[in-house]
Design a protein around this motif. Structure first.
Motif, PDB file in Angstrom:
ATOM      1  N   ILE A 162      16.244  -2.852   6.220  1.00 41.37           N
ATOM      2  CA  ILE A 162      14.864  -2.474   6.956  1.00 41.37           C
ATOM      3  C   ILE A 162      15.293  -2.050   8.233  1.00 41.37           C
TER       4      ILE A 162
ATOM      5  N   SER B 252      16.829   1.475   8.542  1.00 44.52           N
ATOM      6  CA  SER B 252      15.874   2.586   8.480  1.00 44.52           C
ATOM      7  C   SER B 252      15.027   2.957   9.661  1.00 44.52           C
TER       8      SER B 252
ATOM      9  N   PRO C 215       5.966   0.380  10.379  1.00 46.96           N
ATOM     10  CA  PRO C 215       5.247  -0.347   9.385  1.00 46.96           C
ATOM     11  C   PRO C 215       4.967  -1.881   9.424  1.00 46.96           C
TER      12      PRO C 215
ATOM     13  N   ASP D 260       3.364  -3.440   4.425  1.00 47.38           N
ATOM     14  CA  ASP D 260       4.007  -2.066   4.137  1.00 47.38           C
ATOM     15  C   ASP D 260       5.665  -2.179   3.652  1.00 47.38           C
ATOM     16  N   LEU D 261       6.237  -2.999   4.446  1.00 47.22           N
ATOM     17  CA  LEU D 261       7.780  -2.983   4.298  1.00 47.22           C
ATOM     18  C   LEU D 261       8.016  -3.825   2.892  1.00 47.22           C
TER      19      LEU D 261
ATOM     20  N   GLY E 111       6.131  -3.823   0.101  1.00 44.42           N
ATOM     21  CA  GLY E 111       6.055  -2.508  -0.715  1.00 44.42           C
ATOM     22  C   GLY E 111       7.119  -1.505  -0.759  1.00 44.42           C
ATOM     23  N   GLN E 112       7.536  -0.927   0.363  1.00 46.79           N
ATOM     24  CA  GLN E 112       8.368  -0.032   0.554  1.00 46.79           C
ATOM     25  C   GLN E 112       9.721  -0.254   0.134  1.00 46.79           C
ATOM     26  N   PHE E 113      10.213  -1.820   0.473  1.00 46.75           N
ATOM     27  CA  PHE E 113      11.701  -1.928   0.182  1.00 46.75           C
ATOM     28  C   PHE E 113      11.807  -2.907  -0.887  1.00 46.75           C
ATOM     29  N   ASP E 114      10.615  -3.312  -1.429  1.00 50.53           N
ATOM     30  CA  ASP E 114      10.506  -4.272  -2.730  1.00 50.53           C
ATOM     31  C   ASP E 114      11.138  -5.809  -2.340  1.00 50.53           C
TER      32      ASP E 114
END
Length: 291
Positions: A65, A68, A85, A89-90, A92-95
Motif C-alpha cells: 500500500i 503504491s 484513499p 477504500d484501501l 477493498g482495493q488491496f483485499d
C-alpha cells in the motif's frame, strides 16, 4: 511340587508389558487427536497471514500500500493536497484487513508523506515549510513567499496584569500592564504555527486594539519597537490538549516549539512561544563566518 512362584512371576511380567503397551497407545492416540483438532485453526491462521501478505515469500501488504502511494506521487498522479484513499477504500482495493490499511497510513504519516485530518481524511503533505531561526521574518511573508495563501485566526488579544509567572517571562514587577495574544497562522488552510505572545504594554500601547487578521504582531512590533536584541530557543516536545486542538494534530504527534524574546530600547518587550507541527515543519539557520 509345582513351581508356583516362577509361574506367578511370568504372569506379572506379561501383565506389565501389556499395561505399558496399552498406555503408550493411549497417549499416542490422544496426541494424534489433539493435533487433528488444531489443524483447522492452524490452516485458518495461515490463510489469514497469506491474505494480509505475511508470507515469507511476499512483502507485507501494508508495504505494498505504501509503495503504491509513493509510486503515485512519483508519477504525478497524486500531488500535495490531494486526498489519499481512505482505510475502507484501501481494504477493498488491496483485499487486506482494516488494521493493515491503518498501519500503512500511520507509517506514511510518520514519514511526513501524508497528513491525516480528523473527520476529513488523509492528504498528500506539502513539502515541509522551513522557518528561519536567525532572521526575524513575518510568518505571513514566509507563507506567501512559498506561493500559498495565508490567513490568521485570532483566539484572543487581551489586556491583563502580570501574574508571578508572566512577570518572570518579561522580567517586570507583578501587576505590570501587558497584552496577551493567541493567534493561529494558517498556510493553505492548514494551521502551521500557534503564536502565544506576551507584550509589554508601555512599549507597544496599541497592541491590544489591532486586528491581527490584517497584519501580524511581527509587523507591528518591528515598526513600534525596533529590534535591538533577539533570543531564540527551540525544543521538540509533546503538546497539551489545547495546543493539539488548535494545530489540528493527532494524539502522539510532536511539535517544534520556539521561544522568542525580543528587546528594544534596552528593555525586554516581547516573549513569544511559536509552536509548529513537528511532522510538517522544520527550522533552518545559515550564516557566514568572517575571518
Amino acid at each position: 511340587m509345582p513351581q508356583i512362584v516362577s509361574c506367578s512371576h511370568m504372569t506379572l511380567e506379561g501383565v506389565h508389558r501389556k499395561f505399558t503397551s496399552e498406555r503408550l497407545e493411549s497417549e499416542w492416540f490422544h496426541l494424534y487427536r489433539r493435533v487433528m483438532d488444531l489443524m483447522p485453526r492452524l490452516n485458518s491462521n495461515s490463510a489469514k497471514r497469506s491474505a494480509d501478505g505475511a508470507s515469507p515469500d511476499a512483502p507485507p501488504r501494508y508495504a505494498a500500500i505504501k509503495q503504491s502511494i509513493h509510486d503515485a506521487i512519483r508519477d504525478g498522479r497524486l500531488k500535495p493536497g490531494d486526498r489519499v484513499p481512505s482505510e475502507a477504500d484501501l481494504v477493498g482495493q488491496f483485499d487486506v484487513s482494516r488494521m493493515t490499511a491503518n498501519r500503512a497510513l500511520r507509517e506514511l504519516q510518520s514519514a511526513g508523506i501524508i497528513v491525516r485530518r480528523a473527520g476529513s481524511g488523509s492528504f498528500i503533505a506539502e513539502p515541509k515549510p522551513i522557518g528561519h531561526m536567525i532572521e526575524i521574518r513575518n510568518i505571513a511573508e514566509e507563507i506567501r513567499g512559498r506561493g500559498h495563501d495565508y490567513r490568521a485566526r485570532v483566539i484572543q488579544n487581551v489586556e491583563e496584569k502580570t501574574s508571578a509567572e508572566t512577570a518572570a517571562l518579561l522580567e517586570v514587577p507583578v501587576g505590570t500592564k501587558i497584552f496577551h495574544s493567541i493567534i493561529v497562522h494558517h498556510e493553505a488552510e492548514f494551521p502551521i504555527q500557534l503564536e502565544e505572545r506576551f507584550v509589554l504594554a508601555s512599549a507597544a500601547p496599541d497592541y491590544g486594539t489591532l486586528d491581527f487578521t490584517q497584519l501580524t504582531p511581527n509587523e507591528y512590533l518591528t515598526r513600534t519597537a525596533p529590534l535591538e536584541r533577539v533570543e531564540h530557543r527551540v525544543c521538540a516536545t509533546m503538546p497539551d490538549a489545547r495546543t493539539r486542538g488548535m494545530l489540528g494534530l493527532n494524539e502522539g504527534e510532536p511539535i517544534l516549539r520556539m521561544t522568542r524574546r525580543t528587546w528594544s530600547s534596552g528593555r525586554l518587550v516581547s516573549h513569544a512561544w511559536l509552536s509548529h507541527p513537528g511532522t510538517r515543519f522544520e527550522l533552518s539557520a545559515a550564516f557566514s563566518v568572517e575571518e
